[in-house]
Enzyme design. Structure first.
Site: not given
Lengths: 218, 233
Positions: A46-49, A88
């Protein structure tokens, strides 16, 4: 019959492989997580980390500090890691993610994709989509084949502002699975009960139809 | 110790020197890990003409959204504004200047800014509106656009725990843009849930070393959840 959202997710899930790190976009791509084949292990990014996204939390587990890129509360599975946005996108841009699945408004025969803006109407921003399409080698786009009025979204040239250029090779629509190569859509599979003629009628961009187009099975 | 004690005793002191037309980088993703009390203090200060750099712009009545509503923001640099109706209204009407920036490019602009790198090449956005009027270079047969880094007058950051020296630890996905933001402020202000005496944090677990932090304050947080999603019991 056109595929349901669930069937689209199920079909995409057949492209998963054991040990894949996978980024799933918002909408139909998110549903792919429900169809990971038994005995196969994949790690969701998930690209928020967050690498190793788990299921939604039970009511008692909800934690404001643990969300996914769609801002939903989530959990982390065993083996997960959390990190900064910088880290990320190093994973994403650096080509470390094995499969990216995301939605689109339009794609075209050159592999261009438009997914983030309708001028004058809808401005939500690109979020991480431009980085994802620029960084990934292996992308599947999930989208509707045509608008409600029957207007094709598989075009010779995208009409909306692009998210990325010459980066899309595989598209699953509610009607068909197509690959993009040599300036054309190549029809590989059709939804159960959907005729090649219907797909042809709803594909504005150049479409190459082989002699045999198998039906998807569910 | 005194020279390294970053603690301040009020939110007034935390943001002293913030004036009209300054640039502020804010950590956070959606409403997760946002410096909510520092944002509230900016609202109280009433400063105008701000350029705000943040992945999102809060929601209508919480986070950076309140600064938007009060017309304190002149320009917004962000990747996604989907949750904020007032943002979209001000953007479409031209009242607000907006530089929509891909999320990874935004993170890297802030990282580079804090690391003394003025610009970098990325494939992200090449051939799209984001790449218009930017220098293009080819490396190993692929085209990249030149993106300039970002620094700010103030960086406002939300951490979980910190010691007096300003060594900060973040919790879960509340980390997001915060560590990068902390590096890129001329003055970096960090608010945390708990300040502990030096020695209590494991050196190898520190996310943001104190060298980046100028002011530190402990706050109370609402931690509003944007999309509470649960599975059936």
């Amino acid at each position: 019959m056109a595929l349901t959202r669930e069937q689209m997710a199920e079909r995409v899930a057949r492209e998963l492989r054991d040990g894949f790190y996978v980024n799933l976009g918002i909408g139909i791509p998110t549903l792919v997580a429900n169809y990971v084949p038994k005995g196969m292990e994949v790690m969701l990014q998930s690209e928020n980390g967050l690498l190793g996204m788990g299921p939604f939390p039970a009511d008692s587990e909800v934690d404001a500090d643990m969300i996914n890129a769609g801002k939903q509360t989530v959990t982390a599975r065993v083996g997960a890691s959390v990190f900064s946005s910088v880290e990320s996108f190093a994973m994403i841009r650096g080509g470390h993610v094995d499969l990216t699945v995301l939605g689109a408004f339009e794609v075209d025969v050159q592999g261009n994709i438009a997914s983030w803006m309708v001028p004058g109407k809808l401005v939500k921003g690109m979020g991480g989509a431009m980085d994802l399409v620029a960084g990934a080698e292996n992308i599947i786009v999930t989208m509707m084949h045509a608008s409600k009025d029957g207007e094709s979204k598989l075009l010779d040239r995208c009409s909306l502002p692009l998210t990325g250029c010459a980066c899309i090779k595989r598209v699953l629509t509610d009607l068909a699975y197509v690959e993009i190569a040599d300036g054309a859509f190549h029809l590989r599979e059709r939804a159960p009960g959907v005729s090649v003629d219907e797909i042809r009628a709803k594909t504005a961009g150049r479409l190459v139809v082989p002699a045999l187009v198998p039906e998807m099975k569910f | 110790m005194a020279g390294f004690d970053k603690r301040v005793d009020s939110y007034e002191a935390a943001l002293a020197g913030l004036t009209d037309n300054m640039t502020v980088i804010a950590g956070g993703f959606g409403l997760c890990g946002i410096p909510e009390n520092l944002i509230a203090q900016i609202r109280r200060l009433g400063v105008k003409g701000l350029t705000v750099v943040s992945n999102n712009c809060g929601v209508d009545d919480f986070g950076l959204g309140v600064l938007l509503k009060d017309r304190q923001i002149r320009k917004m640099i962000a990747s996604y504004v989907g949750e904020n109706a007032e943002f979209e209204r001000q953007l479409l009407s031209g009242e607000l200047e907006v530089e929509l920036t891909p999320q990874g490019t935004l993170a890297e602009k802030i990282r580079a800014g804090g690391a003394g790198i003025p610009a970098f090449f990325t494939a992200t956005g090449y051939g799209t509106p984001v790449g218009e009027n930017k220098e293009v270079r080819e490396f190993n047969g692929r085209r990249y656009i030149l993106e300039q880094s970002i620094t700010a007058d103030f960086a406002i950051v939300k951490g979980w725990k910190a010691d007096w020296y300003g060594n900060v630890v973040y919790r879960h996905t509340a980390q997001n843009f915060n560590p990068a933001a902390a590096t890129a402020g001329r003055i970096t202000v960090v608010e945390v849930e708990e300040i502990v005496p030096p020695g209590q944090l494991e050196p190898s677990q520190i996310h943001t070393p104190g060298i980046y932090v100028d002011r530190l304050i402990q706050g109370r947080f609402e931690k509003r959840i944007e999309k509470r999603t649960t599975r059936a019991a």
